[in-house]
Write a protein that holds these residues in place. Structure first.
Motif, PDB file in Angstrom:
ATOM      1  N   PHE A   1      -3.704 -15.786   0.740  1.00  0.00           N
ATOM      2  CA  PHE A   1      -2.559 -15.328  -0.050  1.00  0.00           C
ATOM      3  C   PHE A   1      -1.685 -14.371   0.746  1.00  0.00           C
ATOM      4  O   PHE A   1      -0.448 -14.478   0.711  1.00  0.00           O
ATOM      5  CB  PHE A   1      -3.013 -14.632  -1.335  1.00  0.00           C
ATOM      6  CG  PHE A   1      -1.883 -13.926  -2.033  1.00  0.00           C
ATOM      7  CD1 PHE A   1      -0.872 -14.654  -2.638  1.00  0.00           C
ATOM      8  CD2 PHE A   1      -1.808 -12.537  -2.042  1.00  0.00           C
ATOM      9  CE1 PHE A   1       0.202 -13.998  -3.254  1.00  0.00           C
ATOM     10  CE2 PHE A   1      -0.748 -11.889  -2.656  1.00  0.00           C
ATOM     11  CZ  PHE A   1       0.266 -12.623  -3.269  1.00  0.00           C
TER      12      PHE A   1
ATOM     13  N   TYR B   1       2.088 -15.051   1.369  1.00  0.00           N
ATOM     14  CA  TYR B   1       3.041 -14.057   0.882  1.00  0.00           C
ATOM     15  C   TYR B   1       3.991 -13.637   1.992  1.00  0.00           C
ATOM     16  O   TYR B   1       5.211 -13.583   1.801  1.00  0.00           O
ATOM     17  CB  TYR B   1       2.274 -12.839   0.338  1.00  0.00           C
ATOM     18  CG  TYR B   1       3.086 -11.572   0.321  1.00  0.00           C
ATOM     19  CD1 TYR B   1       4.004 -11.327  -0.686  1.00  0.00           C
ATOM     20  CD2 TYR B   1       2.937 -10.622   1.340  1.00  0.00           C
ATOM     21  CE1 TYR B   1       4.767 -10.164  -0.688  1.00  0.00           C
ATOM     22  CE2 TYR B   1       3.689  -9.471   1.340  1.00  0.00           C
ATOM     23  CZ  TYR B   1       4.603  -9.237   0.334  1.00  0.00           C
ATOM     24  OH  TYR B   1       5.354  -8.094   0.345  1.00  0.00           O
TER      25      TYR B   1
ATOM     26  N   VAL C   1       2.631  -9.924  -7.754  1.00  0.00           N
ATOM     27  CA  VAL C   1       1.252 -10.294  -7.445  1.00  0.00           C
ATOM     28  C   VAL C   1       0.768  -9.563  -6.198  1.00  0.00           C
ATOM     29  O   VAL C   1      -0.392  -9.139  -6.128  1.00  0.00           O
ATOM     30  CB  VAL C   1       1.123 -11.819  -7.294  1.00  0.00           C
ATOM     31  CG1 VAL C   1      -0.297 -12.199  -6.878  1.00  0.00           C
ATOM     32  CG2 VAL C   1       1.480 -12.508  -8.601  1.00  0.00           C
ATOM     33  N   ARG C   2       1.659  -9.371  -5.204  1.00  0.00           N
ATOM     34  CA  ARG C   2       1.240  -8.635  -3.997  1.00  0.00           C
ATOM     35  C   ARG C   2       0.869  -7.197  -4.342  1.00  0.00           C
ATOM     36  O   ARG C   2      -0.103  -6.653  -3.804  1.00  0.00           O
ATOM     37  CB  ARG C   2       2.358  -8.640  -2.944  1.00  0.00           C
ATOM     38  CG  ARG C   2       2.038  -7.750  -1.719  1.00  0.00           C
ATOM     39  CD  ARG C   2       0.787  -8.235  -1.007  1.00  0.00           C
ATOM     40  NE  ARG C   2       0.363  -7.349   0.078  1.00  0.00           N
ATOM     41  CZ  ARG C   2      -0.564  -6.421  -0.024  1.00  0.00           C
ATOM     42  NH1 ARG C   2      -1.167  -6.195  -1.202  1.00  0.00           N
ATOM     43  NH2 ARG C   2      -0.913  -5.693   1.024  1.00  0.00           N
TER      44      ARG C   2
ATOM     45  N   TRP D   1      -2.412  -7.346  -5.944  1.00  0.00           N
ATOM     46  CA  TRP D   1      -3.419  -7.635  -4.919  1.00  0.00           C
ATOM     47  C   TRP D   1      -3.738  -6.368  -4.114  1.00  0.00           C
ATOM     48  O   TRP D   1      -4.823  -6.223  -3.569  1.00  0.00           O
ATOM     49  CB  TRP D   1      -2.897  -8.737  -4.004  1.00  0.00           C
ATOM     50  CG  TRP D   1      -3.936  -9.555  -3.295  1.00  0.00           C
ATOM     51  CD1 TRP D   1      -4.147  -9.617  -1.936  1.00  0.00           C
ATOM     52  CD2 TRP D   1      -4.884 -10.480  -3.853  1.00  0.00           C
ATOM     53  NE1 TRP D   1      -5.157 -10.501  -1.634  1.00  0.00           N
ATOM     54  CE2 TRP D   1      -5.626 -11.047  -2.801  1.00  0.00           C
ATOM     55  CE3 TRP D   1      -5.167 -10.868  -5.166  1.00  0.00           C
ATOM     56  CZ2 TRP D   1      -6.636 -11.987  -3.017  1.00  0.00           C
ATOM     57  CZ3 TRP D   1      -6.164 -11.803  -5.377  1.00  0.00           C
ATOM     58  CH2 TRP D   1      -6.889 -12.346  -4.306  1.00  0.00           C
TER      59      TRP D   1
ATOM     60  N   GLY E   1      -7.220  -7.015  -4.884  1.00  0.00           N
ATOM     61  CA  GLY E   1      -7.432  -8.139  -3.978  1.00  0.00           C
ATOM     62  C   GLY E   1      -8.497  -7.864  -2.933  1.00  0.00           C
ATOM     63  O   GLY E   1      -9.382  -7.018  -3.116  1.00  0.00           O
ATOM     64  N   SER E   2      -8.398  -8.581  -1.829  1.00  0.00           N
ATOM     65  CA  SER E   2      -9.328  -8.377  -0.713  1.00  0.00           C
ATOM     66  C   SER E   2      -9.342  -6.908  -0.312  1.00  0.00           C
ATOM     67  O   SER E   2      -8.306  -6.237  -0.323  1.00  0.00           O
ATOM     68  CB  SER E   2      -8.904  -9.235   0.480  1.00  0.00           C
ATOM     69  OG  SER E   2      -8.910 -10.608   0.145  1.00  0.00           O
TER      70      SER E   2
ATOM     71  N   THR F   1      -6.750  -5.429   2.006  1.00  0.00           N
ATOM     72  CA  THR F   1      -5.345  -5.529   1.609  1.00  0.00           C
ATOM     73  C   THR F   1      -4.999  -4.524   0.515  1.00  0.00           C
ATOM     74  O   THR F   1      -3.861  -4.482   0.056  1.00  0.00           O
ATOM     75  CB  THR F   1      -5.012  -6.951   1.103  1.00  0.00           C
ATOM     76  OG1 THR F   1      -5.711  -7.193  -0.127  1.00  0.00           O
ATOM     77  CG2 THR F   1      -5.404  -7.994   2.139  1.00  0.00           C
ATOM     78  N   ARG F   2      -5.964  -3.718   0.109  1.00  0.00           N
ATOM     79  CA  ARG F   2      -5.723  -2.728  -0.930  1.00  0.00           C
ATOM     80  C   ARG F   2      -5.058  -1.494  -0.325  1.00  0.00           C
ATOM     81  O   ARG F   2      -5.389  -1.051   0.767  1.00  0.00           O
ATOM     82  CB  ARG F   2      -7.042  -2.336  -1.610  1.00  0.00           C
ATOM     83  CG  ARG F   2      -7.702  -3.498  -2.327  1.00  0.00           C
ATOM     84  CD  ARG F   2      -9.028  -3.086  -2.937  1.00  0.00           C
ATOM     85  NE  ARG F   2      -9.763  -4.255  -3.426  1.00  0.00           N
ATOM     86  CZ  ARG F   2     -10.977  -4.209  -3.942  1.00  0.00           C
ATOM     87  NH1 ARG F   2     -11.604  -3.037  -4.050  1.00  0.00           N
ATOM     88  NH2 ARG F   2     -11.573  -5.314  -4.350  1.00  0.00           N
TER      89      ARG F   2
ATOM     90  N   LYS G   1     -11.165 -12.020  -0.576  1.00  0.00           N
ATOM     91  CA  LYS G   1     -11.199 -12.789  -1.818  1.00  0.00           C
ATOM     92  C   LYS G   1     -10.452 -14.113  -1.636  1.00  0.00           C
ATOM     93  O   LYS G   1      -9.574 -14.224  -0.777  1.00  0.00           O
ATOM     94  CB  LYS G   1     -10.564 -11.983  -2.958  1.00  0.00           C
ATOM     95  CG  LYS G   1     -11.414 -10.806  -3.408  1.00  0.00           C
ATOM     96  CD  LYS G   1     -10.902 -10.241  -4.718  1.00  0.00           C
ATOM     97  CE  LYS G   1     -11.845  -9.160  -5.250  1.00  0.00           C
ATOM     98  NZ  LYS G   1     -11.404  -8.633  -6.562  1.00  0.00           N
TER      99      LYS G   1
ATOM    100  N   GLY H   1      -7.766 -16.618  -1.674  1.00  0.00           N
ATOM    101  CA  GLY H   1      -6.331 -16.448  -1.852  1.00  0.00           C
ATOM    102  C   GLY H   1      -5.734 -17.329  -2.925  1.00  0.00           C
ATOM    103  O   GLY H   1      -4.696 -17.001  -3.510  1.00  0.00           O
TER     104      GLY H   1
ATOM    105  N   ALA I   1      -4.705 -15.641  -6.256  1.00  0.00           N
ATOM    106  CA  ALA I   1      -3.408 -14.958  -6.288  1.00  0.00           C
ATOM    107  C   ALA I   1      -2.256 -15.956  -6.271  1.00  0.00           C
ATOM    108  O   ALA I   1      -1.202 -15.709  -6.866  1.00  0.00           O
ATOM    109  CB  ALA I   1      -3.298 -13.996  -5.100  1.00  0.00           C
TER     110      ALA I   1
END
Length: 215
Positions: free
Chosen positions: A14, A18, A54-55, A58, A62-63, A66-67, A194, A196, A199
């Motif tokens: 994702f 993105y 969504v980003r 995420w 999310g993963s 990526t947080r 996670k 993708g 997402a």
């Protein structure tokens, strides 16, 4: 014996999608705005809004790498990071660098502001943003002015981003390949990524809702 760091996967599908879809949509928004294709401009803006929503989500759920809490570090760490880069002692990690994390936040913020001001903008003749009817004429004028001016900031940040990618490559740190394949050479531990597609499906759902609400 080779001392090259092992190859690990650092970006889920994702995040990579993105990144490249955002590049395409910003270019499409630039073209459609300059050429008066305002119906297309709105559709591109809705797609970008769904992607940004969504980003941001995420960035919390999310993963791990990526947080925001994982890759946004104290600004005080940026000078040490740049010193390591310029002296060729910087080594890839499993996420954004100290400077890169703040660059991600800056671009997210300016794009969100660009979407919000666009929703309230109007050229007074042929096009009005879908929410402009809910604001006073003064606020619509202000949003329109900000929307036009902010795009120069968007272009400046994109230019800085491209220059940074080239600079990192010059100092032996390739960034572009990882955003295509997802993999980079790093001695960091393999991050927990996670799927993708979750997402991606959510992005389609958010886009559909926004399209129904705003068109």
């Amino acid at each position: 014996m080779s001392t090259q760091a092992p190859r690990i996967k650092v970006w889920d599908s994702f995040i990579r999608l993105y990144h490249w879809v955002m590049v395409g949509l910003v270019g499409a928004l630039w073209w459609s705005g300059d050429n008066g294709e305002m119906s297309l401009h709105l559709n591109f803006a809705i797609a970008l809004a769904a992607l940004l929503i969504v980003r941001i989500g995420w960035g919390f759920f999310g993963s791990k790498n990526t947080r925001f809490v994982y890759f946004v570090r104290s600004p005080a760490k940026i000078p040490a990071h740049l010193h390591a880069l310029f002296t060729r002692r910087y080594r890839n990690s499993d996420t954004h660098s100290a400077a890169g994390g703040w660059a991600v936040l800056a671009l997210l913020l300016i794009l969100v502001l660009q979407i919000l001001t666009g929703l309230f903008s109007s050229d007074g003749i042929l096009f009005s943003g879908p929410l402009s009817q809910y604001a006073s004429s003064d606020r619509v004028d202000l949003a329109t002015d900000w929307h036009k001016t902010q795009f120069d900031v968007v272009l400046a940040l994109i230019g800085i981003h491209v220059a940074a990618v080239i600079l990192y490559r010059w100092f032996g740190v390739p960034l572009l390949g990882a955003m295509i394949s997802g993999y980079r050479n790093s001695k960091a531990q393999q991050p927990d990524l996670k799927p993708g597609w979750q997402a991606m499906l959510l992005t389609v759902a958010v886009w559909f809702i926004l399209y129904l609400l705003l068109t």
